[in-house]
Design an enzyme around this catalytic site. Structure first.
Site, mmCIF file in Angstrom:
data_model
loop_
_atom_site.group_PDB
_atom_site.id
_atom_site.type_symbol
_atom_site.label_atom_id
_atom_site.label_comp_id
_atom_site.label_asym_id
_atom_site.label_seq_id
_atom_site.Cartn_x
_atom_site.Cartn_y
_atom_site.Cartn_z
ATOM 1 N N TYR A 153 0.829 -1.201 0.000
ATOM 2 C CA TYR A 153 0.000 0.000 0.000
ATOM 3 C C TYR A 153 0.864 1.253 0.000
ATOM 4 O O TYR A 153 0.616 2.200 -0.766
ATOM 5 C CB TYR A 153 -0.926 -0.018 1.214
ATOM 6 C CG TYR A 153 -1.927 1.106 1.235
ATOM 7 C CD1 TYR A 153 -3.025 1.102 0.387
ATOM 8 C CD2 TYR A 153 -1.785 2.178 2.116
ATOM 9 C CE1 TYR A 153 -3.961 2.126 0.404
ATOM 10 C CE2 TYR A 153 -2.710 3.211 2.149
ATOM 11 C CZ TYR A 153 -3.792 3.188 1.290
ATOM 12 O OH TYR A 153 -4.702 4.215 1.305
ATOM 13 N N ILE A 154 1.888 1.269 0.835
ATOM 14 C CA ILE A 154 2.799 2.417 0.900
ATOM 15 C C ILE A 154 3.471 2.638 -0.447
ATOM 16 O O ILE A 154 3.543 3.768 -0.952
ATOM 17 C CB ILE A 154 3.834 2.214 2.009
ATOM 18 C CG1 ILE A 154 3.167 2.358 3.381
ATOM 19 C CG2 ILE A 154 4.996 3.202 1.882
ATOM 20 C CD1 ILE A 154 4.018 1.906 4.531
#
Length: 249
Positions: A153-154
């Site tokens: 996600y990051i």
């Protein structure tokens, strides 16, 4: 936004649905894009009943042909595309990077990165034909800082900011502004599901920002519509944090 045509992805719920209401309130005609037709149909009827111009297209932003169809619908119905809010995105169950499986990685990157790329390239083509426009990509505070056990996600949200800066520098001379927002914790299906699995984390979130609360989707949508509007005419290639000061820690 009066008289302008706007396309909003991830419009079936949360920030996207709130954005649809805010864009309409500001006078835009909207094309709602998401994968879930029942929710899109209900939102479209709500907006039309309130006197706004709205249509929907069922589409998966990771599929090039779906995005092309959505953008074409906006141009065909409203004559042009002036603004786009690329909001569609997904999360994943938190886990350490060495346990991250390929299917999860591919799913997150396909929607959050390929999806934004698909949207921008078709939106930019339409805006070039129409003489300009404004695009806002929805990143996250995860696009600015890192936290444990959310590597995919990051990475995906950092990539959104890279695409934003690249497009901003490339198309400014042709009258297209591209910016991003970086929301903090916001009431949505994704974060509500995560908090149900991790109930202790809500208190952690509340203690970790100068404004100790979770944002409403409308607060995020207000930032997106401002960046899309002519009121932000000299704002280009920036990332606007809408996080209650979380990234000031």
């Amino acid at each position: 936004m009066t008289g302008k045509s706007a396309l909003i992805t991830g419009a079936s719920a949360g920030i996207g649905a709130a954005a649809a209401r805010v864009f309409c309130r500001e006078g835009a005609s909207v094309t709602l894009v998401a994968r879930r037709e029942p929710q899109l149909a209900l939102l479209m009827e709500e907006l039309r009943t309130a006197g706004h111009q709205a249509q929907y297209v069922v589409a998966d932003v990771s599929r090039t042909e779906d995005v092309a169809r959505a953008v074409k619908a906006a141009v065909t119905t409203y004559g042009r595309l002036d603004a786009a809010f690329n909001n569609a995105g997904i999360g994943a169950t938190p886990k350490p990077m060495h346990l991250l499986d390929e299917d999860t990685y591919d799913s997150v990157m396909d929607t959050n990165v390929r999806g934004v790329w698909n949207c921008m390239r078709h939106e930019i083509r339409a805006m070039l034909a129409g003489g300009g426009g404004s695009i806002v990509n929805n990143s996250s505070t995860a696009g600015l800082v890192a936290t444990p056990v959310t590597a995919a996600y990051i990475a995906s949200k950092h990539a959104v900011l890279g695409f934003t800066k690249a497009a901003a520098s490339e198309y400014a001379a042709q009258g297209i502004r591209v910016n991003a927002i970086a929301p903090g914790s916001t009431r949505s299906e994704m974060i509500d599901a995560w908090l149900q699995e991790n109930p202790a984390m809500e208190e952690v979130l509340l203690q970790s920002a100068p404004l100790p609360r979770i944002a409403s989707p409308t607060e995020i949508a207000e930032a997106a519509v401002w960046l899309c509007s002519d009121r932000a005419s000299f704002v280009l290639g920036t990332t606007l944090s809408v996080d209650g000061g979380w990234t000031t820690r």
